[in-house]
Enzyme design. Structure first.
Site, mmCIF file in Angstrom:
data_model
loop_
_atom_site.group_PDB
_atom_site.id
_atom_site.type_symbol
_atom_site.label_atom_id
_atom_site.label_comp_id
_atom_site.label_asym_id
_atom_site.label_seq_id
_atom_site.Cartn_x
_atom_site.Cartn_y
_atom_site.Cartn_z
ATOM 1 N N SER A 80 0.688 -1.341 -0.430
ATOM 2 C CA SER A 80 -0.146 0.320 -0.392
ATOM 3 C C SER A 80 0.833 1.321 -0.200
ATOM 4 C CB SER A 80 -0.996 0.414 1.190
ATOM 5 O OG SER A 80 -0.628 -0.251 2.378
ATOM 6 N N THR A 102 -2.000 3.804 4.445
ATOM 7 C CA THR A 102 -1.380 4.893 3.585
ATOM 8 C C THR A 102 -0.547 4.937 5.108
ATOM 9 O OG1 THR A 102 -3.034 6.267 3.162
ATOM 10 C CG2 THR A 102 -1.053 7.058 3.762
ATOM 11 N N THR A 133 1.512 7.344 -0.465
ATOM 12 C CA THR A 133 0.435 5.357 -0.795
ATOM 13 C C THR A 133 0.727 5.114 -2.093
ATOM 14 O OG1 THR A 133 -1.381 5.328 0.167
ATOM 15 C CG2 THR A 133 -1.475 7.199 -0.908
ATOM 16 N N ARG A 174 -6.868 8.718 -10.538
ATOM 17 C CA ARG A 174 -7.558 8.593 -8.544
ATOM 18 C C ARG A 174 -6.581 9.137 -7.950
ATOM 19 N NH1 ARG A 174 -6.555 7.211 -3.425
ATOM 20 N NH2 ARG A 174 -8.892 7.370 -2.333
ATOM 21 N N VAL A 175 -6.404 10.502 -7.935
ATOM 22 C CA VAL A 175 -6.105 10.740 -6.533
ATOM 23 C C VAL A 175 -6.757 11.100 -5.446
ATOM 24 C CG1 VAL A 175 -4.915 13.231 -5.586
ATOM 25 C CG2 VAL A 175 -4.513 12.517 -8.562
ATOM 26 N N GLY A 176 -5.911 10.372 -4.294
ATOM 27 C CA GLY A 176 -6.476 10.361 -2.929
ATOM 28 C C GLY A 176 -6.137 11.537 -2.091
ATOM 29 N N ASP A 177 -6.755 11.235 -1.031
ATOM 30 C CA ASP A 177 -6.559 12.366 0.031
ATOM 31 C C ASP A 177 -5.175 13.163 0.378
ATOM 32 O OD1 ASP A 177 -6.167 10.252 2.025
ATOM 33 O OD2 ASP A 177 -6.252 11.080 3.307
ATOM 34 N N THR A 230 -5.380 8.103 7.353
ATOM 35 C CA THR A 230 -5.141 6.941 6.606
ATOM 36 C C THR A 230 -6.612 6.630 5.926
ATOM 37 O OG1 THR A 230 -4.379 4.845 6.781
ATOM 38 C CG2 THR A 230 -4.673 5.720 8.969
ATOM 39 N N GLY A 231 -7.023 5.154 5.918
ATOM 40 C CA GLY A 231 -7.865 4.846 5.134
ATOM 41 C C GLY A 231 -8.637 5.291 3.425
ATOM 42 N N GLY A 262 -9.808 7.920 1.052
ATOM 43 C CA GLY A 262 -9.162 9.143 0.694
ATOM 44 C C GLY A 262 -10.513 10.117 0.110
HETATM 45 N N1 GLY Z 1 -5.672 7.457 2.273
HETATM 46 C C1 GLY Z 1 -4.941 6.792 0.870
HETATM 47 C C2 GLY Z 1 -5.832 7.103 -0.155
HETATM 48 O O1 GLY Z 1 -7.024 7.209 -0.311
HETATM 49 O O2 GLY Z 1 -5.563 6.865 -1.512
#
Ligand code: GLY
Length: 327
Positions: free
Chosen positions: A84, A187, A205, A215-218, A238-239, A241
């Site tokens: 991850s 993450t 991450t 796609r882009v996360g948080d 974490t989790g 995003g």
């Molecule tokens: N927290 C990582 C993501 O959602 O990409």
């Protein structure tokens, strides 16, 4: 009472309430600053234990929190067996590993890099964006070109053996569902305070497994995956995003600490906010970590199963279970 008199009375009341809140906030910040600071680092999940070792080498030698949070998460990015974080991570649904990372220091300098491919240390690219450019966020091929122009190496496109095996299995059904506590790690977010009382944070991450390409996360978004305000504290997330992005999660945790909440209470309130805003909260996991200017830490998650690693002069790099909203 005439409307004008009512207005004047209300204005006077608001002004005194504002003054009261301002005094309370100032007191809270000066209380935080008056305590003795020791180095502390904490980071998400079990892989945080190895990452903390890297960070502690810097902190225990009197180094800066900024260097510590960079060196710390580089350990995780280096681990090709990690599914991850870094280039060993699970790919998106088209088979590409795309990386997101961010970093922020005590001066409020910060940067994120998103949708980065074939570069081993996205956190170092984020730091270089922060230090060498006027930008705060770079993405995709432009970010990759910036990295290559600045001495980073283009790594092979190949998936790690385990990622390839799991991806092939996933392709049989191609069913997309974010997994709660995926592999029991996700993450890596890291926050630290150094011997001078300066705070910094980092986050890196490979994002959600089998996400849509692009796609882009948080994690690369300042204020979502991580945030630092050197007067108050630092937080990381974490989790899933998307859930964190919707509430500017890490910024919210820091703002709750600014209002006087402890790091634990601040993380809990942020989780309660995302529960209130997200009808599907039972299907996702989110966890927050927080550290205040006094070196006190806290954590809270939506679901059971979130843990974090803490290293300080008193606590020799131990893993702790976080409390959660759902049991
Ligand atoms: N927290 C990582 C993501 O959602 O990409």
């Amino acid at each position: 009472m005439t409307t004008r008199r009512k207005f004047l009375k209300l204005s006077a009341l608001s002004a005194s309430l504002f003054a009261f809140n301002k005094t309370k906030a100032t007191e809270t910040i000066s209380n935080l600053n008056s305590k003795q600071i020791k180095p502390v680092v904490l980071s998400t999940w079990k892989h945080g234990v190895q990452a903390n070792e890297g960070a502690w080498k810097v902190l225990s030698a009197g180094g800066s929190a900024l260097d510590a949070v960079e060196k710390g998460v580089m350990v995780t990015e280096d681990d090709f067996t990690n599914l991850s974080v870094g280039l060993g991570g699970l790919p998106d649904r088209d088979g590409f590993v795309t990386l997101d990372a961010s970093i922020m220091d005590e001066k409020g300098r910060c940067a994120g890099v998103a949708f980065l491919q074939r570069i081993k240390h996205p956190v170092c690219v984020a730091r270089m964006i922060m230090e060498k450019t006027q930008h705060v966020l770079m993405v995709g091929s432009g970010a990759q070109k910036f990295a290559l122009d600045n001495g980073f190496k283009l790594e092979p496109k190949t998936l790690s053996p385990e990622a390839e095996k799991q991806y092939k299995e996933w392709l049989k059904k191609s069913e997309y569902k974010p997994m709660i506590n995926i592999e029991n790690h996700d993450t890596i977010g890291m926050i630290a305070i150094d011997a001078n009382g300066n705070l910094s944070g980092s986050c890196t991450t490979s994002g959600l497994a089998y996400k849509m390409h692009g796609r882009v996360g948080d994690s690369p978004i300042i204020g979502a995956g991580m945030y630092v305000d050197n007067e108050v504290g630092a937080a990381c997330a974490t989790g899933v995003g998307e859930t964190v992005l919707r509430i500017c999660g890490s910024y919210l945790v820091v703002e709750f600490m600014r209002q006087g909440l402890s790091p634990n209470e601040a993380c809990k309130k942020a989780v309660e906010r995302l529960v209130a805003k997200n009808p599907n909260y039972k299907d996702v996991q989110v966890g927050f970590l927080a550290l205040n200017k006094r070196g006190e830490h806290g954590a809270f998650a939506l679901q059971k199963g979130f843990n974090y690693a803490l290293y300080s002069n008193e606590i020799n790099n131990k893993l702790f279970d976080s409390k959660s909203f759902l049991s």
